[in-house]
Every structure is written in structure tokens, then in C-alpha cells.
Design a protein around this motif. Sequence first.
Motif, PDB file in Angstrom:
ATOM      1  N   PRO A   1       0.845  -1.194   0.000  1.00  0.00           N
ATOM      2  CA  PRO A   1       0.000   0.000   0.000  1.00  0.00           C
ATOM      3  C   PRO A   1       0.883   1.248   0.000  1.00  0.00           C
ATOM      4  CG  PRO A   1      -0.092  -1.118   2.127  1.00  0.00           C
ATOM      5  CD  PRO A   1       0.769  -1.942   1.238  1.00  0.00           C
ATOM      6  N   THR A   2       0.480   2.263  -0.752  1.00  0.00           N
ATOM      7  CA  THR A   2       1.253   3.504  -0.794  1.00  0.00           C
ATOM      8  C   THR A   2       0.848   4.449   0.328  1.00  0.00           C
ATOM      9  OG1 THR A   2      -0.303   4.685  -2.209  1.00  0.00           O
ATOM     10  CG2 THR A   2       1.411   3.353  -3.307  1.00  0.00           C
ATOM     11  N   GLY A   3      -0.313   4.199   0.945  1.00  0.00           N
ATOM     12  CA  GLY A   3      -0.832   5.073   1.989  1.00  0.00           C
ATOM     13  C   GLY A   3      -1.908   6.018   1.479  1.00  0.00           C
ATOM     14  N   ALA A   4      -2.026   6.155   0.161  1.00  0.00           N
ATOM     15  CA  ALA A   4      -3.062   7.017  -0.409  1.00  0.00           C
ATOM     16  C   ALA A   4      -4.402   6.281  -0.385  1.00  0.00           C
ATOM     17  CB  ALA A   4      -2.703   7.407  -1.838  1.00  0.00           C
ATOM     18  N   THR A   5      -5.472   7.022  -0.088  1.00  0.00           N
ATOM     19  CA  THR A   5      -6.819   6.451  -0.100  1.00  0.00           C
ATOM     20  C   THR A   5      -7.725   7.336  -0.935  1.00  0.00           C
ATOM     21  OG1 THR A   5      -7.485   7.636   1.892  1.00  0.00           O
ATOM     22  CG2 THR A   5      -6.588   5.427   2.198  1.00  0.00           C
ATOM     23  N   ARG A   6      -8.831   6.747  -1.369  1.00  0.00           N
ATOM     24  CA  ARG A   6      -9.820   7.485  -2.143  1.00  0.00           C
ATOM     25  C   ARG A   6     -11.194   7.021  -1.700  1.00  0.00           C
ATOM     26  NH1 ARG A   6      -9.295   6.584  -8.225  1.00  0.00           N
ATOM     27  NH2 ARG A   6     -10.285   4.652  -7.644  1.00  0.00           N
ATOM     28  N   GLU A   7     -12.068   7.972  -1.422  1.00  0.00           N
ATOM     29  CA  GLU A   7     -13.454   7.687  -1.050  1.00  0.00           C
ATOM     30  C   GLU A   7     -13.551   6.731   0.130  1.00  0.00           C
ATOM     31  OE1 GLU A   7     -15.208   6.350  -4.688  1.00  0.00           O
ATOM     32  OE2 GLU A   7     -14.740   8.199  -5.714  1.00  0.00           O
ATOM     33  N   GLY A   8     -12.543   6.718   0.976  1.00  0.00           N
ATOM     34  CA  GLY A   8     -12.580   5.933   2.192  1.00  0.00           C
ATOM     35  C   GLY A   8     -12.383   4.441   2.036  1.00  0.00           C
ATOM     36  N   ALA A   9     -12.730   3.852   0.904  1.00  0.00           N
ATOM     37  CA  ALA A   9     -12.661   2.401   0.756  1.00  0.00           C
ATOM     38  C   ALA A   9     -11.528   1.946  -0.153  1.00  0.00           C
ATOM     39  CB  ALA A   9     -13.979   1.868   0.213  1.00  0.00           C
ATOM     40  N   ALA A  10     -11.185   2.741  -1.139  1.00  0.00           N
ATOM     41  CA  ALA A  10     -10.142   2.339  -2.086  1.00  0.00           C
ATOM     42  C   ALA A  10      -8.782   2.802  -1.587  1.00  0.00           C
ATOM     43  CB  ALA A  10     -10.427   2.912  -3.469  1.00  0.00           C
ATOM     44  N   ARG A  11      -7.828   1.908  -1.646  1.00  0.00           N
ATOM     45  CA  ARG A  11      -6.459   2.233  -1.265  1.00  0.00           C
ATOM     46  C   ARG A  11      -5.559   2.053  -2.487  1.00  0.00           C
ATOM     47  NH1 ARG A  11      -7.390   2.803   3.725  1.00  0.00           N
ATOM     48  NH2 ARG A  11      -8.278   1.360   5.180  1.00  0.00           N
ATOM     49  N   GLU A  12      -4.578   2.935  -2.597  1.00  0.00           N
ATOM     50  CA  GLU A  12      -3.642   2.805  -3.712  1.00  0.00           C
ATOM     51  C   GLU A  12      -2.627   1.720  -3.365  1.00  0.00           C
ATOM     52  OE1 GLU A  12      -1.409   5.757  -6.705  1.00  0.00           O
ATOM     53  OE2 GLU A  12      -0.718   5.890  -4.626  1.00  0.00           O
ATOM     54  N   ILE A  13      -2.442   0.803  -4.299  1.00  0.00           N
ATOM     55  CA  ILE A  13      -1.529  -0.318  -4.132  1.00  0.00           C
ATOM     56  C   ILE A  13      -0.481  -0.233  -5.238  1.00  0.00           C
ATOM     57  CG2 ILE A  13      -1.314  -2.845  -4.056  1.00  0.00           C
ATOM     58  CD1 ILE A  13      -3.064  -1.687  -1.813  1.00  0.00           C
ATOM     59  N   GLU A  14       0.779  -0.404  -4.868  1.00  0.00           N
ATOM     60  CA  GLU A  14       1.832  -0.520  -5.864  1.00  0.00           C
ATOM     61  C   GLU A  14       2.121  -2.010  -6.027  1.00  0.00           C
ATOM     62  OE1 GLU A  14       5.561   2.051  -6.302  1.00  0.00           O
ATOM     63  OE2 GLU A  14       6.295   0.192  -5.352  1.00  0.00           O
ATOM     64  N   LEU A  15       1.946  -2.488  -7.248  1.00  0.00           N
ATOM     65  CA  LEU A  15       2.154  -3.903  -7.546  1.00  0.00           C
ATOM     66  C   LEU A  15       3.340  -4.053  -8.497  1.00  0.00           C
ATOM     67  CD1 LEU A  15      -1.320  -3.483  -8.020  1.00  0.00           C
ATOM     68  CD2 LEU A  15      -0.972  -5.851  -7.401  1.00  0.00           C
ATOM     69  N   THR A  16       4.204  -4.991  -8.199  1.00  0.00           N
ATOM     70  CA  THR A  16       5.236  -5.398  -9.141  1.00  0.00           C
ATOM     71  C   THR A  16       4.722  -6.692  -9.746  1.00  0.00           C
ATOM     72  OG1 THR A  16       6.958  -4.387  -7.804  1.00  0.00           O
ATOM     73  CG2 THR A  16       7.664  -5.996  -9.455  1.00  0.00           C
ATOM     74  N   LEU A  17       4.578  -6.695 -11.064  1.00  0.00           N
ATOM     75  CA  LEU A  17       3.956  -7.814 -11.767  1.00  0.00           C
ATOM     76  C   LEU A  17       4.868  -8.350 -12.861  1.00  0.00           C
ATOM     77  CD1 LEU A  17       0.549  -6.012 -12.365  1.00  0.00           C
ATOM     78  CD2 LEU A  17       0.939  -7.823 -10.690  1.00  0.00           C
ATOM     79  N   ASP A  18       4.851  -9.656 -13.049  1.00  0.00           N
ATOM     80  CA  ASP A  18       5.446 -10.267 -14.230  1.00  0.00           C
ATOM     81  C   ASP A  18       4.294 -10.578 -15.168  1.00  0.00           C
ATOM     82  OD1 ASP A  18       8.115 -10.159 -13.523  1.00  0.00           O
ATOM     83  OD2 ASP A  18       8.156 -12.172 -12.662  1.00  0.00           O
ATOM     84  N   VAL A  19       4.185  -9.787 -16.238  1.00  0.00           N
ATOM     85  CA  VAL A  19       3.098  -9.932 -17.201  1.00  0.00           C
ATOM     86  C   VAL A  19       3.483 -10.981 -18.231  1.00  0.00           C
ATOM     87  CG1 VAL A  19       1.717  -8.740 -18.943  1.00  0.00           C
ATOM     88  CG2 VAL A  19       2.421  -7.532 -16.869  1.00  0.00           C
ATOM     89  N   GLN A  20       2.605 -11.967 -18.413  1.00  0.00           N
ATOM     90  CA  GLN A  20       2.819 -13.013 -19.410  1.00  0.00           C
ATOM     91  C   GLN A  20       2.292 -12.522 -20.748  1.00  0.00           C
ATOM     92  OE1 GLN A  20       4.339 -16.119 -18.839  1.00  0.00           O
ATOM     93  NE2 GLN A  20       4.335 -16.140 -21.059  1.00  0.00           N
ATOM     94  N   LEU A  21       3.180 -12.359 -21.727  1.00  0.00           N
ATOM     95  CA  LEU A  21       2.783 -11.883 -23.052  1.00  0.00           C
ATOM     96  C   LEU A  21       2.482 -13.064 -23.970  1.00  0.00           C
ATOM     97  CD1 LEU A  21       5.363  -8.976 -23.350  1.00  0.00           C
ATOM     98  CD2 LEU A  21       2.945  -8.829 -22.759  1.00  0.00           C
TER      99      LEU A  21
END
Length: 126
Positions: free
Chosen positions: A34-54
Motif C-alpha cells: 500500500p502507498t498510503g493514499a486512499t480514495r473515497e474511504g474504501a479504495a487504497r492505492e496499491i503498488e504492484l510489481t507484476l510479471d506480465v505473461q505476453l
Amino acid sequence: MRLFRRKPSREREVAAALSARGVGGVATVVALRPTGATREGAAREIELTLDVQLPRGERLRVVHRQFMNRYARHGLAPGEPARILYDPDDPRVLLVRGHPRVRTEVIAGEIVIVDGTGRDEPGAVE
């Protein structure tokens, strides 16, 4: 005339564009925080590191930030798959839709987590 129109945002524009022409796929969660940022009380900003399968078997590592409610985040953890929509011209532009085996439904006005079958995973059988 709408009195309560949402303000345009880059995030909404990207989501609309990916809904119209994005490619469905799967990524593996490498890390999330979590980045600590929130929106509308329920949504939280998440930083995800992803391996995208192409499509050609290649993997692309992407660091992506997105606001998510707890239902969309349910089941996402390092080593787990994530359903995504990505831009075919630039796979680094993507939207995380959630865990392939976790679905939510609205039942009697409440959002309920429903275990799914992962039917929209590539290669899944109906």
C-alpha cells in the motif's frame, strides 16, 4: 443535465480505453504494498510489481499503481496470479482486475466474495 458528474481523470480514461480495446491476460504478483493514499474511504492505492505473461511466451516486469477496494485486492499476494487487461501496443499500461479464482457479487445490496472457477483465465475450460 447531470449535476453530479465525476471529474475526468487519467485513471478513468485508461480504464475506459482498456475496457474497449485491452487484451485480457494473466500476470504473477511479485510484490505489492500500500502507498498510503486512499480514495473515497474504501479504495487504497496499491503498488504492484507484476510479471506480465505476453502472448509469445515473453514476460515483462511492470511496476503499476492502482486504487483498489478490499474485494478487488482479495487473494492478491506475492506468487499469486492476477487477472489483467493490458494495452496491446504498450503492455506496461494495464489494469489489475483481481485474482483469477476470486469473484465478487452484489447480494441483497452487499458485496460478497464468491469463489470462482477462473473461467476467464487463458486456457481455462468452461
